[in-house]
Design an enzyme around this catalytic site. Structure first.
Site, PDB file in Angstrom:
ATOM      1  NE  ARG A 240       1.980   2.221   6.244  1.00 17.05           N
ATOM      2  CZ  ARG A 240       1.256   2.924   5.393  1.00 17.05           C
ATOM      3  NH1 ARG A 240      -0.050   2.935   5.472  1.00 17.05           N
ATOM      4  NH2 ARG A 240       1.831   3.629   4.446  1.00 17.05           N
ATOM      5  CD  GLU A 383      -3.470   9.060  -4.573  1.00 19.40           C
ATOM      6  OE1 GLU A 383      -2.299   8.768  -4.897  1.00 19.40           O
ATOM      7  OE2 GLU A 383      -3.888   8.984  -3.413  1.00 19.40           O
TER       8      GLU A 383
END
Ligand code: AMP
Length: 397
Positions: A240, A383
């Site tokens: 990205r 997470e």
């Protein structure tokens, strides 16, 4: 109390069963290639099972997971009823779901209506939720935990884009950020590691992986973050582009006669370290290529270091100081050279690396010198545990 954590992708489903008494992972695994040929991996009781297992949809995948969690050989519980709740990872809750939420059929419909905020990820979470409801029944609480929730409270000065205000009002276009569960988790662990109350700390958390984001955490709350309306913004990433002049996109579209979707694909999948280097999106490959003299690979690495440095510096300014910098995720946890280079750039803040500690691998630790004015920590992100903790907090409410 046992919590099942589900992270559903479009054709995959990762899971962990966590015993919240001691936060131990009892079993974890992956259903992959759902709707295709089906691959199942399950780790429990110190052993690993890998097999082909057709799973035509997510409901079938959940059934396979539950069957193995209760299996005589591979199981870790006797009955599905031992699972107190399921925590689902959701990428974007928009401005509707701004904290971990106990779901029902109506709320799942609402979540489905937010698909355009995370078109690749949210539909998978909705599918996973419906599959769990179908297979486990309405009595087992299904809780959603949002990557955007930790960032939601940031001030409007950081959240709103300077475009006509009506686009915020009409479409909800604003900075949402991403990796919030990770940033919140490592900020909390940083405070524990330093033996301080998080309310008294200004922390910059750097989640540096294939996707990277940096967050300013002041007194335990996110006050700014590098990712934006989508996870395309911020520092350059594996594939990205991160922050660029938005006019560049229009210029290329005109020159190359590209549609918005084609340009979006270039910025998301063909830019960043991959686009710069022409070698790889993986920073280990970049390190290897750079050490053999590949200048573009070196440029990608140098630019990443530079951009992360800039964000940390700007967030120190945004918070009026910084007490701790945390590195996490694939690059943040493992690339000690990158960490060291970033910290050297920030010497003016009074931060000093303990290179011996920095070169070690391992658990959460402080890697700055005792004299360093700003503490530097390496904290492995978790997470799943963060999702399980938030799920527990919701069902205990
Ligand atoms: P993540 O998205 O958190 O899995 O991170 C992926 C990135 O972390 C890739 O660019 C990898 O090159 C990098 N990474 C993972 N493991 C290591 C390692 N042991 N040493 C250096 N970089 C690593």
């Amino acid at each position: 109390m046992k919590i099942l954590v589900i992270n559903a992708g479009s054709s995959s489903l990762k899971y962990q069963l966590i015993d919240m008494e001691n936060e131990n992972v009892l079993a974890k695994g992956l259903c992959d290639r759902i709707g295709l040929d089906g691959k199942f991996v399950h780790n429990a009781n110190g052993e690993k099972l890998e097999m082909d297992h057709p799973m035509p949809n997510h409901a079938e995948a959940i059934k396979v997971v539950l069957a193995h969690l209760t299996d005589a050989k591979w199981g870790v519980i006797k009955d599905v009823a031992e699972i107190s709740a399921v925590g689902h990872r959701v990428v974007n809750g928009g401005e509707v779901f701004v904290e971990a939420t106990l779901m029902d059929a109506e709320k799942i419909d609402t979540l489905e209506s937010l698909t355009e905020f995370a078109p690749l990820h949210n539909p998978a979470a909705v599918t996973g939720l419906r599959a769990c409801l179908e297979v486990m029944g309405a009595d087992v609480p299904q809780v959603t935990v949002y990557d955007t929730a930790f960032h939601y409270g940031m001030p409007k000065t950081a959240a709103i884009y300077p475009i006509p205000y009506e686009y915020y009002e009409k479409y909800g276009i604003r900075r949402f950020g991403a990796h919030g569960t990770s940033h919140g988790y490592v900020a909390g662990e940083c405070a524990k590691l330093l033996g301080k109350d998080i309310k008294d700390l200004k922390i910059v958390t750097c989640h540096l992986g294939n996707g990277s984001s940096i967050t300013a955490v002041d007194g335990g709350r996110c006050v700014d973050t590098s990712m934006g309306f989508t996870p395309l913004a911020g520092v350059l990433m594996g594939t990205r582009c991160g922050d660029i002049d938005p006019a560049v996109a229009m210029f290329i579209m005109n020159k190359e006669n590209l549609t918005p979707d084609e340009m979006n694909n270039i910025m998301n999948k063909k830019s960043g370290a991959l686009g710069l280097s022409g070698v790889s999106n993986d920073f280990r490959d970049l390190d290897a290529a750079a050490s053999e003299g590949n200048e573009r690979a070196q440029l990608a690495l140098d630019m990443f270091t530079y951009q992360v440095t800039k964000y940390i510096g700007s967030y120190a300014a945004a918070m009026g100081g910084v007490d701790a910098i945390v590195f996490t995720a694939g690059i943040g946890e493992n690339n000690n050279v990158m960490r060291s280079d970033i910290v050297k750039n920030l010497k003016f803040l009074g931060v000093e690396m303990n290179e011996e500690e920095n070169s070690k691998r391992g658990e959460a630790r402080v890697v700055s010198t005792p004299e360093s004015k700003v503490k530097v920590c390496v904290i492995p992100t978790n997470e799943e545990l963060a999702i399980a903790r938030q799920t527990l907090a919701v069902i205990n409410k």
